[in-house]
Design a protein around this motif. Structure first.
Motif, PDB file in Angstrom:
ATOM      1  N   ALA A 110       0.831  -1.209   0.000  1.00  0.00           N
ATOM      2  CA  ALA A 110       0.000   0.000   0.000  1.00  0.00           C
ATOM      3  C   ALA A 110       0.868   1.263   0.000  1.00  0.00           C
ATOM      4  O   ALA A 110       0.572   2.227  -0.707  1.00  0.00           O
ATOM      5  N   ASP A 111       1.939   1.257   0.790  1.00  0.00           N
ATOM      6  CA  ASP A 111       2.803   2.441   0.897  1.00  0.00           C
ATOM      7  C   ASP A 111       3.554   2.727  -0.396  1.00  0.00           C
ATOM      8  O   ASP A 111       3.790   3.885  -0.738  1.00  0.00           O
ATOM      9  N   ASN A 112       3.960   1.676  -1.114  1.00  0.00           N
ATOM     10  CA  ASN A 112       4.797   1.847  -2.295  1.00  0.00           C
ATOM     11  C   ASN A 112       4.056   1.677  -3.615  1.00  0.00           C
ATOM     12  O   ASN A 112       4.634   1.882  -4.673  1.00  0.00           O
ATOM     13  N   GLY A 113       2.795   1.273  -3.564  1.00  0.00           N
ATOM     14  CA  GLY A 113       1.996   1.138  -4.784  1.00  0.00           C
ATOM     15  C   GLY A 113       2.431  -0.005  -5.678  1.00  0.00           C
ATOM     16  O   GLY A 113       2.317   0.088  -6.896  1.00  0.00           O
ATOM     17  N   PHE A 114       2.955  -1.070  -5.112  1.00  0.00           N
ATOM     18  CA  PHE A 114       3.372  -2.218  -5.917  1.00  0.00           C
ATOM     19  C   PHE A 114       2.150  -2.954  -6.447  1.00  0.00           C
ATOM     20  O   PHE A 114       1.139  -3.071  -5.776  1.00  0.00           O
ATOM     21  N   SER A 115       2.277  -3.463  -7.679  1.00  0.00           N
ATOM     22  CA  SER A 115       1.219  -4.307  -8.232  1.00  0.00           C
ATOM     23  C   SER A 115       1.843  -5.213  -9.286  1.00  0.00           C
ATOM     24  O   SER A 115       2.761  -4.813  -9.998  1.00  0.00           O
ATOM     25  N   GLY A 116       1.339  -6.409  -9.367  1.00  0.00           N
ATOM     26  CA  GLY A 116       1.833  -7.353 -10.367  1.00  0.00           C
ATOM     27  C   GLY A 116       3.130  -8.021  -9.945  1.00  0.00           C
ATOM     28  O   GLY A 116       3.868  -7.530  -9.103  1.00  0.00           O
ATOM     29  N   MET A 117       3.397  -9.161 -10.570  1.00  0.00           N
ATOM     30  CA  MET A 117       4.570  -9.956 -10.236  1.00  0.00           C
ATOM     31  C   MET A 117       5.878  -9.273 -10.644  1.00  0.00           C
ATOM     32  O   MET A 117       6.943  -9.641 -10.153  1.00  0.00           O
ATOM     33  N   ALA A 118       5.812  -8.270 -11.508  1.00  0.00           N
ATOM     34  CA  ALA A 118       7.023  -7.579 -11.941  1.00  0.00           C
ATOM     35  C   ALA A 118       7.695  -6.838 -10.783  1.00  0.00           C
ATOM     36  O   ALA A 118       8.911  -6.631 -10.791  1.00  0.00           O
ATOM     37  N   SER A 119       6.929  -6.461  -9.774  1.00  0.00           N
ATOM     38  CA  SER A 119       7.489  -5.720  -8.644  1.00  0.00           C
ATOM     39  C   SER A 119       7.855  -6.617  -7.465  1.00  0.00           C
ATOM     40  O   SER A 119       8.181  -6.137  -6.388  1.00  0.00           O
ATOM     41  N   MET A 120       7.835  -7.934  -7.705  1.00  0.00           N
ATOM     42  CA  MET A 120       8.110  -8.871  -6.617  1.00  0.00           C
ATOM     43  C   MET A 120       9.517  -8.693  -6.038  1.00  0.00           C
ATOM     44  O   MET A 120       9.703  -8.724  -4.828  1.00  0.00           O
ATOM     45  N   GLY A 121      10.518  -8.514  -6.886  1.00  0.00           N
ATOM     46  CA  GLY A 121      11.901  -8.362  -6.427  1.00  0.00           C
ATOM     47  C   GLY A 121      12.070  -7.185  -5.496  1.00  0.00           C
ATOM     48  O   GLY A 121      12.684  -7.302  -4.428  1.00  0.00           O
ATOM     49  N   GLN A 122      11.528  -6.033  -5.896  1.00  0.00           N
ATOM     50  CA  GLN A 122      11.618  -4.839  -5.052  1.00  0.00           C
ATOM     51  C   GLN A 122      10.901  -5.058  -3.726  1.00  0.00           C
ATOM     52  O   GLN A 122      11.403  -4.710  -2.669  1.00  0.00           O
ATOM     53  N   LEU A 123       9.718  -5.630  -3.813  1.00  0.00           N
ATOM     54  CA  LEU A 123       8.913  -5.868  -2.609  1.00  0.00           C
ATOM     55  C   LEU A 123       9.614  -6.847  -1.667  1.00  0.00           C
ATOM     56  O   LEU A 123       9.641  -6.635  -0.456  1.00  0.00           O
ATOM     57  N   MET A 124      10.199  -7.896  -2.221  1.00  0.00           N
ATOM     58  CA  MET A 124      10.929  -8.872  -1.394  1.00  0.00           C
ATOM     59  C   MET A 124      12.091  -8.204  -0.672  1.00  0.00           C
ATOM     60  O   MET A 124      12.343  -8.477   0.502  1.00  0.00           O
ATOM     61  N   GLY A 125      12.808  -7.329  -1.365  1.00  0.00           N
ATOM     62  CA  GLY A 125      13.938  -6.638  -0.752  1.00  0.00           C
ATOM     63  C   GLY A 125      13.505  -5.789   0.430  1.00  0.00           C
ATOM     64  O   GLY A 125      14.105  -5.836   1.516  1.00  0.00           O
ATOM     65  N   ILE A 126      12.453  -5.004   0.234  1.00  0.00           N
ATOM     66  CA  ILE A 126      11.953  -4.128   1.299  1.00  0.00           C
ATOM     67  C   ILE A 126      11.403  -4.954   2.452  1.00  0.00           C
ATOM     68  O   ILE A 126      11.694  -4.688   3.619  1.00  0.00           O
ATOM     69  N   ALA A 127      10.615  -5.976   2.134  1.00  0.00           N
ATOM     70  CA  ALA A 127       9.997  -6.803   3.174  1.00  0.00           C
ATOM     71  C   ALA A 127      11.054  -7.554   3.983  1.00  0.00           C
ATOM     72  O   ALA A 127      10.972  -7.623   5.212  1.00  0.00           O
ATOM     73  N   SER A 128      12.054  -8.109   3.297  1.00  0.00           N
ATOM     74  CA  SER A 128      13.105  -8.850   3.991  1.00  0.00           C
ATOM     75  C   SER A 128      13.879  -7.941   4.932  1.00  0.00           C
ATOM     76  O   SER A 128      14.226  -8.330   6.049  1.00  0.00           O
ATOM     77  N   LYS A 129      14.131  -6.722   4.485  1.00  0.00           N
ATOM     78  CA  LYS A 129      14.860  -5.773   5.323  1.00  0.00           C
ATOM     79  C   LYS A 129      14.014  -5.360   6.527  1.00  0.00           C
ATOM     80  O   LYS A 129      14.500  -5.290   7.654  1.00  0.00           O
ATOM     81  N   GLN A 130      12.747  -5.092   6.291  1.00  0.00           N
ATOM     82  CA  GLN A 130      11.859  -4.619   7.349  1.00  0.00           C
ATOM     83  C   GLN A 130      11.560  -5.715   8.369  1.00  0.00           C
ATOM     84  O   GLN A 130      11.486  -5.452   9.570  1.00  0.00           O
ATOM     85  N   LEU A 131      11.387  -6.941   7.901  1.00  0.00           N
ATOM     86  CA  LEU A 131      11.054  -8.035   8.803  1.00  0.00           C
ATOM     87  C   LEU A 131      12.296  -8.649   9.441  1.00  0.00           C
ATOM     88  O   LEU A 131      12.186  -9.400  10.407  1.00  0.00           O
ATOM     89  N   GLY A 132      13.462  -8.345   8.897  1.00  0.00           N
ATOM     90  CA  GLY A 132      14.775  -8.748   9.366  1.00  0.00           C
ATOM     91  C   GLY A 132      14.887  -9.780  10.466  1.00  0.00           C
ATOM     92  O   GLY A 132      15.157  -9.461  11.593  1.00  0.00           O
ATOM     93  N   GLY A 133      14.739 -11.020  10.159  1.00  0.00           N
ATOM     94  CA  GLY A 133      14.966 -12.070  11.136  1.00  0.00           C
ATOM     95  C   GLY A 133      13.725 -12.539  11.871  1.00  0.00           C
ATOM     96  O   GLY A 133      13.738 -13.567  12.521  1.00  0.00           O
ATOM     97  N   SER A 134      12.639 -11.780  11.765  1.00  0.00           N
ATOM     98  CA  SER A 134      11.433 -12.199  12.477  1.00  0.00           C
ATOM     99  C   SER A 134      10.519 -13.048  11.589  1.00  0.00           C
ATOM    100  O   SER A 134       9.451 -13.459  12.015  1.00  0.00           O
ATOM    101  N   ALA A 135      10.954 -13.296  10.349  1.00  0.00           N
ATOM    102  CA  ALA A 135      10.236 -14.203   9.453  1.00  0.00           C
ATOM    103  C   ALA A 135      11.240 -14.758   8.455  1.00  0.00           C
ATOM    104  O   ALA A 135      12.157 -14.043   8.037  1.00  0.00           O
TER     105      ALA A 135
END
Length: 149
Positions: A110-135
């Motif tokens: 919602a914050d970054n306006g991602f849509s579609g599988m093309a933005s999966m890489g960017q989303l994974m990077g942000i999510a992995s950094k934000q969740l850092g070790g808790s998932a």
């Protein structure tokens, strides 16, 4: 207290308790830390995020090994692997449930306006950094695919 000193204390406790499973897994963690320190250069300690990645890798290795042993019908070999992964998981931050991870990933979308599988890489990077070790990465990836589909 650093992870390395925590591990050393737990090794002493496991030796006193004659807990071979805990001792074996703690020695594996200590070995991995020492290897990471020698690879990284002259630092005395690892950064906290590097410690978490290292622990997650060790847990994943043991769970993968256990899964292979179960597939081959070797429950006697799978059980120690699962017990060792449980010992190592004690040093990881509290793991989020899938619902909690889904809420965080949905907020990032919602914050970054991602849509579609093309933005999966960017989303994974942000999510992995934000969740850092808790998932773990597999859980994050599954939820990202589900929400972007």
């Amino acid at each position: 207290m650093s992870l390395q000193s925590q591990i050393n204390e737990e090794i002493k406790n496991a030796m006193r308790a004659k807990d071979t499973i805990a001792l074996e897994s703690l020695r594996a963690v200590k070995s991995a830390i020492l290897l990471a320190l020698t690879e990284g250069g002259a630092n005395d300690e690892l950064a906290q995020e590097d410690e978490i990645k290292l622990l997650q890798r060790l847990v994943k290795q043991r769970k993968d090994s256990a899964a292979i042993y179960v597939q081959q019908g070797r429950q006697d070999l799978a059980e120690p692997e699962l017990l060792q992964s449980a010992v190592i998981e004690k040093f990881l931050p509290k793991q989020l449930s899938e619902n909690e991870v889904e809420v965080v990933v949905a907020q990032i979308i919602a914050d970054n306006g991602f849509s579609g599988m093309a933005s999966m890489g960017q989303l994974m990077g942000i999510a992995s950094k934000q969740l850092g070790g808790s998932a773990d990465g597999k859980t994050i990836s599954t939820i990202v695919k589900k929400l972007l589909a």
